[in-house]
Design an enzyme around this catalytic site. Structure first.
Site, short mmCIF file in Angstrom:
data_model
loop_
_atom_site.label_atom_id
_atom_site.label_comp_id
_atom_site.label_asym_id
_atom_site.label_seq_id
_atom_site.Cartn_x
_atom_site.Cartn_y
_atom_site.Cartn_z
CG HIS A 140 -5.63 -2.71 0.38
ND1 HIS A 140 -5.11 -2.33 -0.84
CD2 HIS A 140 -5.01 -1.92 1.30
CE1 HIS A 140 -4.23 -1.36 -0.68
NE2 HIS A 140 -4.15 -1.10 0.62
CG ASP A 180 -7.16 -3.40 -3.27
OD1 ASP A 180 -7.89 -2.78 -2.48
OD2 ASP A 180 -5.92 -3.41 -3.20
CB SER A 187 -0.95 -0.06 1.20
OG SER A 187 -2.01 0.84 1.07
#
Length: 265
Positions: free
Chosen positions: A247, A219, A96
């Site tokens: 995610h 996601d 991320s």
């Protein structure tokens, strides 16, 4: 401030290994999110884990709104860690936001990086239609910030289920909710705004490190179009779409992540 304490740096795995893998976690998690993935590499690689300031077991007193008003504060922290431990040519797995942190760090100091693995990373979360679909519009983000500000722990419960996206395995969302709840609400709100409002699309053409983009099939935070965008914008990059949903594939499908990363490094 001692960087080891500041970022809760831990060195694991095979200390005599020729290669090092550094794992960087995303928003609301900490280094424990890679626990199962680390098991796939600890015999053959030196492993470096750390917590972003403001999360996990980092030194909460090190958090500053000014320093972390952009991703540059996290870039400086990462480069300080690599410098402190004299680490060069590392394989960096960034989940991320830490995908972008590693990317920016590699531009600033390429000697520290051998390969970048971007796991669910995004250069921009806001839509810029019709050219770019980041997944969010500004009114949706404003509503998210408002909910975080007024009822943080209720927001944690809903958000963790949404982004984990493994509804048949509620224990996974509960795991994320636990680490997200541990973040001080004002820090979480500040960090969320920095992440969701950032735009680093202009930096992608400056990446000169071999880059591997790992994208899940669904996601809600980072749609598949973002993985495609990264692949097109980063010269020579490789994109793999794993079957995992959500995610956090390192939590929900660690073996898929292990196999994909190992094939690249």
């Amino acid at each position: 401030m001692n960087i080891t304490t500041k970022n809760n740096v831990r060195i694991l795995g095979n200390e005599r290994a020729d290669q090092t893998i550094v794992f960087g976690h995303g928003f609301g998690t900490d280094q424990t999110s890679f626990a199962e993935v680390v098991k796939g590499f600890e015999n053959d690689y030196r492993i470096v884990l750390y917590d972003n300031v403001g999360g996990g077991k980092s030194d909460i007193n090190a958090f500053s709104l000014a320093r972390y008003s952009t991703l540059n504060g996290y870039v400086t922290d990462l480069l300080d860690i690599l410098q402190e431990y004299q680490l060069e040519n590392v394989n960096y797995v960034g989940h991320s936001v830490n995908g972008m942190v590693s990317l920016l760090s590699s531009i600033k100091s390429p000697k520290h990086f051998s390969k970048l693995i971007l796991l669910g990373a995004s250069p921009r979360y806001l839509n810029d239609l019709p050219e770019y679909t980041g997944g969010f519009d500004q009114p949706s983000l404003d509503a998210l910030y408002q909910t975080m500000d007024t009822n943080y722990y209720a927001w944690v419960s809903g958000f963790s289920k949404l982004v984990m996206d493994n509804h048949d395995r509620p224990e996974l969302a509960a795991q994320f909710a636990e680490t997200l709840s541990a973040v001080r609400p004002d820090i979480a709100l500040s960090v969320a705004k920095v992440i969701f409002q950032t735009d680093h699309r202009g930096d992608l053409s400056s990446v000169n490190i071999p880059t591997f983009i790992l994208q899940t099939t669904h996601d809600v935070a980072v749609p598949e179009s973002v993985g495609d965008y990264l692949n097109n914008a980063i010269v020579g990059s490789k994109l793999t779409k794993v079957k995992a949903k959500g995610h956090f594939p390192q939590i929900s499908s660690p073996q898929e992540v292990i196999d994909a990363v190992r094939s690249f490094i």
